[in-house]
Design an enzyme around this catalytic site. Structure first.
Site, PDB file in Angstrom:
ATOM      1  N   LYS A 130       0.834  -1.203   0.000  1.00  0.00           N
ATOM      2  CA  LYS A 130       0.000   0.000   0.000  1.00  0.00           C
ATOM      3  C   LYS A 130       0.876   1.263   0.000  1.00  0.00           C
ATOM      4  O   LYS A 130       0.697   2.164  -0.821  1.00  0.00           O
ATOM      5  CB  LYS A 130      -0.924   0.005   1.216  1.00  0.00           C
ATOM      6  N   LYS A 165      -8.194   1.337   3.856  1.00  0.00           N
ATOM      7  CA  LYS A 165      -7.628  -0.008   3.716  1.00  0.00           C
ATOM      8  C   LYS A 165      -6.611  -0.250   4.825  1.00  0.00           C
ATOM      9  O   LYS A 165      -5.845   0.649   5.185  1.00  0.00           O
ATOM     10  CB  LYS A 165      -6.875  -0.147   2.381  1.00  0.00           C
ATOM     11  N   ARG A 215      -5.361  -5.278 -12.882  1.00  0.00           N
ATOM     12  CA  ARG A 215      -4.127  -5.900 -12.405  1.00  0.00           C
ATOM     13  C   ARG A 215      -3.167  -6.024 -13.589  1.00  0.00           C
ATOM     14  O   ARG A 215      -3.422  -6.756 -14.543  1.00  0.00           O
ATOM     15  CB  ARG A 215      -4.426  -7.272 -11.807  1.00  0.00           C
ATOM     16  N   ARG A 230     -10.767  -6.182 -12.926  1.00  0.00           N
ATOM     17  CA  ARG A 230     -11.672  -6.843 -11.986  1.00  0.00           C
ATOM     18  C   ARG A 230     -12.817  -5.875 -11.681  1.00  0.00           C
ATOM     19  O   ARG A 230     -12.603  -4.808 -11.100  1.00  0.00           O
ATOM     20  CB  ARG A 230     -10.899  -7.246 -10.729  1.00  0.00           C
ATOM     21  N   ARG A 238     -15.800  -3.122  -3.576  1.00  0.00           N
ATOM     22  CA  ARG A 238     -14.553  -3.828  -3.865  1.00  0.00           C
ATOM     23  C   ARG A 238     -14.657  -4.627  -5.163  1.00  0.00           C
ATOM     24  O   ARG A 238     -15.705  -5.205  -5.457  1.00  0.00           O
ATOM     25  CB  ARG A 238     -14.206  -4.756  -2.700  1.00  0.00           C
ATOM     26  N   ASP A 278      -1.845  -2.387  -9.409  1.00  0.00           N
ATOM     27  CA  ASP A 278      -3.286  -2.183  -9.441  1.00  0.00           C
ATOM     28  C   ASP A 278      -3.563  -0.753  -9.886  1.00  0.00           C
ATOM     29  O   ASP A 278      -3.052   0.203  -9.279  1.00  0.00           O
ATOM     30  CB  ASP A 278      -3.913  -2.432  -8.074  1.00  0.00           C
ATOM     31  N   GLU A 286      -2.137   0.323  -5.843  1.00  0.00           N
ATOM     32  CA  GLU A 286      -1.349  -0.609  -5.040  1.00  0.00           C
ATOM     33  C   GLU A 286      -0.233  -1.193  -5.896  1.00  0.00           C
ATOM     34  O   GLU A 286      -0.334  -1.233  -7.122  1.00  0.00           O
ATOM     35  CB  GLU A 286      -2.206  -1.763  -4.485  1.00  0.00           C
ATOM     36  N   ASN A 288       1.630  -4.813  -5.759  1.00  0.00           N
ATOM     37  CA  ASN A 288       1.619  -6.114  -5.104  1.00  0.00           C
ATOM     38  C   ASN A 288       2.936  -6.843  -5.327  1.00  0.00           C
ATOM     39  O   ASN A 288       3.262  -7.213  -6.461  1.00  0.00           O
ATOM     40  CB  ASN A 288       0.456  -6.956  -5.643  1.00  0.00           C
TER      41      ASN A 288
END
Length: 325
Positions: A130, A165, A215, A230, A238, A278, A286, A288
């Protein structure tokens, strides 16, 4: 003449018996490794340990098959020195807690003895999924990292619609939205900060989430040209697949490429070989680095082998390492 070396590939992951092989990226990577005749050493975080400064592990040699009833067989169990492996994939899912950090210290000892660790243990610690976006604030929405409820409240008063978050989670868990009504604002802030004792992330809400939380996968500094958008189901904030989001494979947009091409070399320099960005609309939300997913969804729709890209990278790095010996 084939001078290709069969590698000893270790993987640290969550219990393999509980995965969904249809969409599990770790399983997809291991299937590709097995196709290439590499030997797979399976372990969980409680299997690795330090003894007299040496990294050790209780491992299980494993064989995999694409069978939704029985997708793995343990062949042999033994204790090994981690330095005897060629590469270790650190694919343990968050939460990113103290135990995760301790595991990276153990893996770092093996790295110092020549083992390729993906991703680099120090960078797993340094690059919180994050917080790390703050290093690229030119691509982010207005973002606040704080444990102060008053700062969160003022941030919400400014934007009227925000997302909160935790800094150590994944899969859409414990993500909250406070809209202009301010409904449950106090209790959400209290819970997210544990009454001012715990940091969290607060971001301005991005309406373009309705078009998908994209993603984007990066392999050794190179963006994959297809991403998985997504899309949240009706009535859900979400977009994560784990909470019912629907995946749509699409090509990278102009801004996706701009973000990816800027961030990718920095990730590579830090030893972050396999990463998932993201992006919502044109905003990076984000980065990841622990156990990026969405390989299976993209590979099932497009004629591309992301697992092949990753294994090619690993094989080249090991060949280069061995040539220096």
């Amino acid at each position: 003449m084939n001078d290709k070396k069969d590698l000893k590939i270790g993987i640290v992951m969550d219990p393999i018996e509980s995965i969904n092989i249809k969409k599990d990226s770790s399983f997809a990577i291991l299937i590709e490794a097995q196709k290439r005749n590499h030997t797979i050493y399976y372990m969980q975080t409680n299997d690795i340990y330090l003894h007299n400064g040496e990294g050790h592990a209780r491992i299980q040699l494993i064989k995999l098959k694409k069978n939704k009833v029985q997708w793995f067989d343990f062949i042999e169990e033994k204790n090994i020195l981690l330095r005897d492996l060629d590469v270790i994939l650190m694919r343990k899912d968050p939460p990113f807690n103290t135990e995760f950090i301790y595991a990276t210290y153990i893996l770092e000892r093996a790295e110092e003895q020549g083992v390729l660790i993906i991703n680099k243990p120090q960078s797993l610690r340094d690059c919180n999924e994050k917080i790390f976006i703050s290093w690229f604030s030119q691509f982010t929405t207005d973002t606040l990292i704080t444990n102060s409820t008053s700062r969160i409240y003022n941030f919400w008063k400014k934007h009227k619609d925000v997302i909160l978050k935790p800094l150590d989670g994944m899969g859409g868990k414990n993500i909250f939205r406070i809209t202009k009504t301010g409904l449950n604002c106090s209790v959400i802030m209290e819970n997210m900060t544990n009454y001012g004792k715990k940091y969290c992330m607060v971001q301005k809400y991005l309406p373009k989430i309705k078009y998908g939380d994209k993603r984007i996968l990066i392999v050794n500094g190179k963006p994959v040209p297809w991403c998985l958008a997504r899309i949240p189901i009706m009535g859900e904030t979400r977009a994560n697949l784990a909470v019912g989001g629907k995946g749509k494979v699409q090509s990278l947009s102009k801004t996706d490429w701009e973000i990816s091409n800027y961030v990718s070399p920095i990730l590579k320099k830090r030893g972050l070989i396999f990463v998932g960005l993201d992006v919502i609309g044109n905003k990076l939300t984000e980065i990841n680095v622990t156990s990026p997913t969405c390989i299976c969804e993209i590979e099932s729709k497009k004629n591309i082998s992301i697992t092949g890209m990753l294994l090619d990278c690993i094989e080249k790095k090991i060949k280069k390492r061995d040539a220096k010996k």
